[in-house]
Design an enzyme around this catalytic site. Sequence first.
Site, PDB file in Angstrom:
ATOM      1  N   TYR B 233       0.886  -1.159   0.000  1.00 25.38           N
ATOM      2  CA  TYR B 233       0.000   0.000   0.000  1.00 25.38           C
ATOM      3  C   TYR B 233       0.922   1.205   0.000  1.00 25.38           C
ATOM      4  CZ  TYR B 233      -4.374  -2.458   0.779  1.00 25.38           C
ATOM      5  OH  TYR B 233      -5.485  -3.240   0.612  1.00 25.38           O
ATOM      6  N   HIS B 415     -16.339  -4.578  -2.936  1.00 24.20           N
ATOM      7  CA  HIS B 415     -14.899  -4.845  -2.849  1.00 24.20           C
ATOM      8  C   HIS B 415     -14.607  -6.060  -1.973  1.00 24.20           C
ATOM      9  CE1 HIS B 415     -10.624  -4.163  -2.709  1.00 24.20           C
ATOM     10  NE2 HIS B 415     -10.641  -4.085  -1.401  1.00 24.20           N
TER      11      HIS B 415
END
Lengths: 620, 620
Positions: B233, B415
């Site tokens: 990330y 998601h």
Amino acid sequence: MQAPSRWCRWASLPCPSMREAAFMYSTAVAVFLVILVAALQGSAPPESPFLYHIPLDPEESLELSWNVSYPQEAIFFQLLVKQLKAGVLFGMSDRGELENADLVVLWTDGDTAYFADAWSDQKGQIHLDPQQDYQLLQVERTPEGLALLFKRPFGTCDPKDYLIEDGTVHLVYGILEEPFLSLEAINSSGLRTGLQRVQLLKPNITFPATPSDTYAMDIHAPDIQIPNQVTTYWCYIHELPEGFPRHHIVKYEPIITKGNEALVHHMEIFQCAPEMDNVPHFNGPCDSKMKPDRLNYCRHVLAAWALGAKAFYYPEEAGIAFGGPGSSRYVRLEVHYHNPLVIEGRRDSSGIRLYYTDKLRRFNAGIMELGLVYTPVMAIPPRETAFVLTGYCTDKCTQLALPPSGIHIFASQLHTHLTGRKVVTVLARDGREWEIVNQDNHYSPHFQEIRMLKKMVSVHRGDVLITSCTYNTEDRELATVGGFGILEEMCVNYVHYYPQTQLELCKSAVNAGFLQKYFHLINRFNNEEVCTCPQASVSQQFASVPWNSFNREVLKALYAFAPISMHCNKSSAVRFPGEWNLQPLPKVISTLEEPTPHCPTSQGRSPAGPTIISIGGGKG
Amino acid sequence: MQAPSRWCRWASLPCPSMREAAFMYSTAVAVFLVILVAALQGSAPPESPFLYHIPLDPEESLELSWNVSYPQEAIFFQLLVKQLKAGVLFGMSDRGELENADLVVLWTDGDTAYFADAWSDQKGQIHLDPQQDYQLLQVERTPEGLALLFKRPFGTCDPKDYLIEDGTVHLVYGILEEPFLSLEAINSSGLRTGLQRVQLLKPNITFPATPSDTYAMDIHAPDIQIPNQVTTYWCYIHELPEGFPRHHIVKYEPIITKGNEALVHHMEIFQCAPEMDNVPHFNGPCDSKMKPDRLNYCRHVLAAWALGAKAFYYPEEAGIAFGGPGSSRYVRLEVHYHNPLVIEGRRDSSGIRLYYTDKLRRFNAGIMELGLVYTPVMAIPPRETAFVLTGYCTDKCTQLALPPSGIHIFASQLHTHLTGRKVVTVLARDGREWEIVNQDNHYSPHFQEIRMLKKMVSVHRGDVLITSCTYNTEDRELATVGGFGILEEMCVNYVHYYPQTQLELCKSAVNAGFLQKYFHLINRFNNEEVCTCPQASVSQQFASVPWNSFNREVLKALYAFAPISMHCNKSSAVRFPGEWNLQPLPKVISTLEEPTPHCPTSQGRSPAGPTIISIGGGKG
């Protein structure tokens, strides 16, 4: 105003002049008892007379006859309406309710008569079915009444329609006492209605004629007084004549004392162990302290009957042996009286009439019990709509107890107590579901017929027989445990087979130690609400479970996982040698596919609206 | 031999003289590019040009265009075959496989060409569908290729057919390189095949034109090097110009560095907390020890994109606010790089292009996260085909955090990570399921579009939002726990709504104490195989569970029963005031009925066999 008056004169209705103006809008209609030809496309009625008949209502004003066409996968019905008023509803529903039913409706608006495929919603409101799958073939006025001939495929692929399957079908009916302006104006809740249980898909088997050289023997309770308690198992010892030689029972039927039809729940005849040459003549409740211990050796099933069953015939090549050397001269009749209103002083002589022959048939037949052991370790939580319990006859037991050539099952009787809703026995071979032995998706404990199988099922050594029962305990507050009482539950399939073996009982129950682990476990999870004190019985433990979703699901998981204890028993409750506790659950790696109903082609269907039936003076 | 040669000359095939004799049995066929008129019953093609287009194969030799008719509940397809050889397969299947697919097939036996509704079995073998639900409307030879126009109802009531629903549809195709003597001779496994994911049932909404007074701003990683690890990330702080006034974002779209399309898994832009007037210019992995703590206050979602999504437009009455007083000048871009092959040294500048206007719209829009907290306490056992996890936004949280007039959800993005197969969010009101917010029964983690809802969903105070994800972990050996890693799982629905509220996150997870009870309990049941030592992490505990049926079922029962911990959060991870631990699971006493597809009438269907298409010299 001639036509309405014809209908009303012909039917048992007040004539239009007496009816409300609302029904008076019509003009004349055709005069003959004919169907508009366009509506009567499709197959002609079968040539043969109808094989099966049943009255639908207690007054016998509606009579149903039918034939089954397996090649067409369709049933030809003839509904005889003896006292036609303004019409009738007829159809099927899951358990005999008039809501959510699949119906045909014959109705009149006071003028024209109509026939249509319809359905009722959950409030009993009738609606026209956009897909018309009941095909009207003929309407005939006979001396007995109006006969409607129509055809229905087993399956229609219409989600609103009932799927006609093997096993019990709950037929429903309703009487229309007055005209309705439209089909949608009818609600079944305002009508006189009822249900009749029947097996529609009878097997294509003709029963052998009873040979002329058969004798009859009645084995029945000797005018006893039914105890004033809900559940009684009555035991009565019957002695065969001295020197009674070996015979084959080829048929038997119930003999129920008139008036006691609702009290006699099921009856069985057991033979005593062959070595017993002297059995006391007991006549009393089976749980009586006075009952001689020796009666416990009279457990070899000879005949079994339960509510709803009719006469039972053996296949021509087999009969059940009784009499002669190597067989006891004593039989025990067991009658299960179910007396929920605790009626006092009712006398009873019910029993079973055996038809037997001395011309021995090729095979001795036997009866074997499959399913669950009668024990409280198998329990159903309360407020469940469809809880499944499963009993196993394991490969280890069939390997040990069946002959090398296996056995052939030709009939089956499913048995549960009051909360049973479905029963199925599946044969599994090499870990795969192989064949259904018997299945009833609309099983009723009030209709426990012995049913001939459509096709004999051969069981090999090493096969597994899996019997599952589905229960509905919505109306119960506490868990329903396994046991003998009518408020306890059973899950049994009595299979009738040949050649006879020593194996009489092939049943299972969850291992008791694992059930105790369950109680400990949910105890801990639920802050010690369950009584697991050592002196508590399993029934008491179940009664103290707080039935939240977790405890329910974990019980299901336990039954689907924990090892079982097997009863792989000969008669007299003797187990076959071997280790039968802590047995692994049989593994099934592939299941049978649900049969997909063969959808009828659109050509076979009637037009999308009701069929107009013009009824007038008649041809007769 | 004229006709075969016409087909072969027109198609890209060796001509019959070069083909095996087996294909040579035919005689001449009609010469024009026409359909036998009898076959072309039914509706005419829609007048309007096709709204939606997609290439099916990477070579773009097959192009699909379509329109949706909601009144007819049908889709009009145009399949353009640019390089016709011996035919094509086109259709749909659950997850893009060519087995168990619902297909139309255009094929030739070397002579005549046929079009038929077909299906493939689990081995890829093609069969003619007895019910022909793809209705061929027109075949046209265009300069680009052969254009087939056909129509398919959403649902056909044929159990072999695919039901076209909202959400993702996996389109499949196959190229026939040579003639087949019959349809049944085709097996999809031998063909060049592929899949394309698409939302077929696009909502009937026209996107607002981007106003002329909009500006664009690119927020992207500054040519960074993607770390050589599977999951990264990446965090990057972008500073808005000083004095940047308040604007409304009205549209945004992804900007992906060419070549990195497969590495960029999802991207989000977060605003920092308004009180933060100075945020360090960080550029690095979000879990870096170097990352300033203050970045934890940059969690207010501004834009979100994930694999498969295209540009996103706000409704005309709303836009998402950024800039101006009361809002931080700093935004954080977070890019999730998924680098399963651990490619080294790849550089990237991917990000999001924001389109914004200073003509403020009536409502500020917001984005809210529903579903499950990212925590390992929510786990999926291995070898599950359809395990469901559910996250709640409770009545207590909506009561507290929503405005009195409620909010209106206009878009939604589902998601999960790799094992997600279905996602649904249902709104429940007064304990009853009320409305579906968004549902995808064929969800793919590789196709996470933000989808406009067909109909705005209003959420009142006290409503409950229930988000359920179904996972397939057949290929995993160990439990899959919740978390940020790509091999961990998520269950999230980002809902886009207005007017904006402070509530950014309304998610739940099972109470951790109850999960420990579960570990203790199965520990005891399974003879102490689970590591429940105090130092073990939840992930370690899950990794040591022996996954028998009991442990699986009890985990399900736990998730369906145990109290939850709620995250009812404002931005900056601040919870709304109140007690959020040990909350009861919301009770739902009635569920929405499954919509039953409207079965097409038999008139709407094509004849029961293939349609012959005679292709010759053509009219062009």
